[in-house]
Design a protein around this motif. Structure first.
Motif, PDB file in Angstrom:
ATOM      1  N   UNK A  63       7.857   0.162  -4.552  1.00 14.12           N
ATOM      2  CA  UNK A  63       7.015  -0.889  -4.255  1.00 14.12           C
ATOM      3  C   UNK A  63       6.288  -1.430  -5.394  1.00 14.12           C
ATOM      4  N   UNK A  64       5.643  -0.633  -6.186  1.00 11.81           N
ATOM      5  CA  UNK A  64       4.980  -1.073  -7.185  1.00 11.81           C
ATOM      6  C   UNK A  64       5.999  -1.840  -8.511  1.00 11.81           C
ATOM      7  N   UNK A  65       7.223  -1.221  -8.444  1.00 14.61           N
ATOM      8  CA  UNK A  65       8.245  -1.960  -9.389  1.00 14.61           C
ATOM      9  C   UNK A  65       8.708  -3.319  -8.825  1.00 14.61           C
ATOM     10  N   UNK A  66       8.771  -3.425  -7.487  1.00 20.77           N
ATOM     11  CA  UNK A  66       9.007  -4.635  -6.860  1.00 20.77           C
ATOM     12  C   UNK A  66       8.048  -5.644  -7.153  1.00 20.77           C
ATOM     13  N   UNK A  67       6.819  -5.357  -7.021  1.00 25.51           N
ATOM     14  CA  UNK A  67       5.657  -6.167  -7.206  1.00 25.51           C
ATOM     15  C   UNK A  67       5.647  -6.632  -8.678  1.00 25.51           C
ATOM     16  N   UNK A  86      11.167 -14.298  -7.446  1.00 20.97           N
ATOM     17  CA  UNK A  86       9.640 -13.649  -7.429  1.00 20.97           C
ATOM     18  C   UNK A  86       9.135 -13.638  -5.861  1.00 20.97           C
ATOM     19  N   UNK A  87       9.314 -14.673  -5.224  1.00 22.71           N
ATOM     20  CA  UNK A  87       8.919 -14.213  -3.803  1.00 22.71           C
ATOM     21  C   UNK A  87       9.794 -13.453  -3.176  1.00 22.71           C
ATOM     22  N   UNK A  88      11.009 -13.152  -3.218  1.00 23.71           N
ATOM     23  CA  UNK A  88      11.828 -12.338  -2.685  1.00 23.71           C
ATOM     24  C   UNK A  88      11.267 -10.963  -3.150  1.00 23.71           C
ATOM     25  N   UNK A  89      11.029 -10.597  -4.364  1.00 20.84           N
ATOM     26  CA  UNK A  89      10.486  -9.062  -4.494  1.00 20.84           C
ATOM     27  C   UNK A  89       8.978  -8.981  -4.190  1.00 20.84           C
ATOM     28  N   UNK A  90       8.300 -10.081  -4.147  1.00 16.36           N
ATOM     29  CA  UNK A  90       7.032 -10.012  -3.624  1.00 16.36           C
ATOM     30  C   UNK A  90       7.025  -9.619  -2.220  1.00 16.36           C
ATOM     31  N   UNK A  96       6.073  -3.463   2.217  1.00 16.67           N
ATOM     32  CA  UNK A  96       5.458  -1.804   2.036  1.00 16.67           C
ATOM     33  C   UNK A  96       3.752  -1.865   2.180  1.00 16.67           C
ATOM     34  N   UNK A  97       3.255  -2.802   2.292  1.00 15.14           N
ATOM     35  CA  UNK A  97       1.695  -2.748   2.539  1.00 15.14           C
ATOM     36  C   UNK A  97       0.849  -2.796   1.044  1.00 15.14           C
ATOM     37  N   UNK A  98       1.849  -3.439   0.034  1.00 12.71           N
ATOM     38  CA  UNK A  98       1.096  -3.482  -1.155  1.00 12.71           C
ATOM     39  C   UNK A  98       0.339  -4.795  -1.065  1.00 12.71           C
ATOM     40  N   UNK A 132      -6.916  -5.121   4.118  1.00 13.28           N
ATOM     41  CA  UNK A 132      -6.845  -3.745   3.325  1.00 13.28           C
ATOM     42  C   UNK A 132      -8.145  -3.852   2.322  1.00 13.28           C
ATOM     43  N   UNK A 133      -8.687  -4.970   2.575  1.00 14.92           N
ATOM     44  CA  UNK A 133     -10.014  -5.151   1.566  1.00 14.92           C
ATOM     45  C   UNK A 133      -9.870  -5.598   0.426  1.00 14.92           C
TER      46      UNK A 133
END
Length: 221
Positions: A63-67, A86-90, A96-98, A132-133
């Motif tokens: 997930x963080x790598x995708x972001x 960019x939108x696809x990876x975001x 994944x909830x990021x 998620x705050x």
């Protein structure tokens, strides 16, 4: 007898060990190596090398790598800018909830960058981040309720989300919450409460809030 080196809490693995794990297919190692390449930390700085390692980790569902890969595509760092990619990876990271990815994806739907503009989908992703705050997500969600954009206008709901963001120190949310109190929109008019929130925004350097504080102070005299 050779003593084995024990890593202390917080110590980072050596570049050699990290690279070995990354080349062996470990997604977290690939992500960490990508970050080192991006920052030039322990290795020569290389945006292209960072892209390569982020891509390998992202393809494994990290997930963080995708972001991070989405951000590089949006910025055009180490590769040609590509809003759609960019939108696809975001979206993969957002699924994944990021929260940060959810926020960025919402912005792209709100502005029609890389995707077809869709206020409803923007609202949905802002809400996921806000739930998620995430203060930026809370602010943007409040703004949509205040403007009636993608959702029925609801000043009380706008106040609720502005407050949550404002309590986290979000300057623009503090200003807008103060304005709602000043005008009595979505909540009972309360000049003292408005002044208190304008002061918080002003303390962060908001020039318009500073003017509001001065004006409300004059009215109190």
């Amino acid at each position: 007898m050779e003593t084995e080196k024990h890593r202390k809490n917080g110590d980072e693995p050596s570049i050699a060990a990290l690279r070995q794990s990354a080349e062996g297919g470990d997604a977290e190692a690939q992500y960490q190596l990508a970050r080192r390449c991006e920052e030039g930390r322990g290795v020569p700085q290389s945006a292209k090398e960072a892209v390569a390692w982020f891509s390998r980790a992202a393809a494994q569902g990290h997930g963080p790598a995708q972001l991070s890969l989405g951000m590089l595509y949006e910025e055009g760092t180490g590769l040609s800018p590509d809003a759609a990619e960019a939108a696809r990876w975001y979206e993969r990271a957002a699924d994944q909830g990021i929260a940060e990815a959810q926020l960025y994806l919402a912005q792209m739907y709100a502005e029609g960058r890389g995707v077809e503009r869709d206020d409803g989908r923007a609202l949905d992703w802002y809400r996921k981040a806000a739930d998620q705050g995430d203060a930026d997500g809370q602010f943007e969600l409040a703004l949509l309720y205040a403007l009636g954009q993608g959702v029925e206008k609801d000043d009380a709901e706008a106040v609720r989300w502005y407050r949550l963001a404002a309590e986290q120190g979000h300057m623009d949310a503090q200003f807008n919450l103060a304005f709602m109190y000043e005008e009595g929109e979505g909540i009972g008019q309360d000049r003292a409460e408005a002044l208190a929130w304008y002061r918080k925004a002003a303390a962060q350097g908001d020039e318009e809030a500073q003017k509001k504080v001065a004006a409300l102070d004059r009215k109190r005299r």
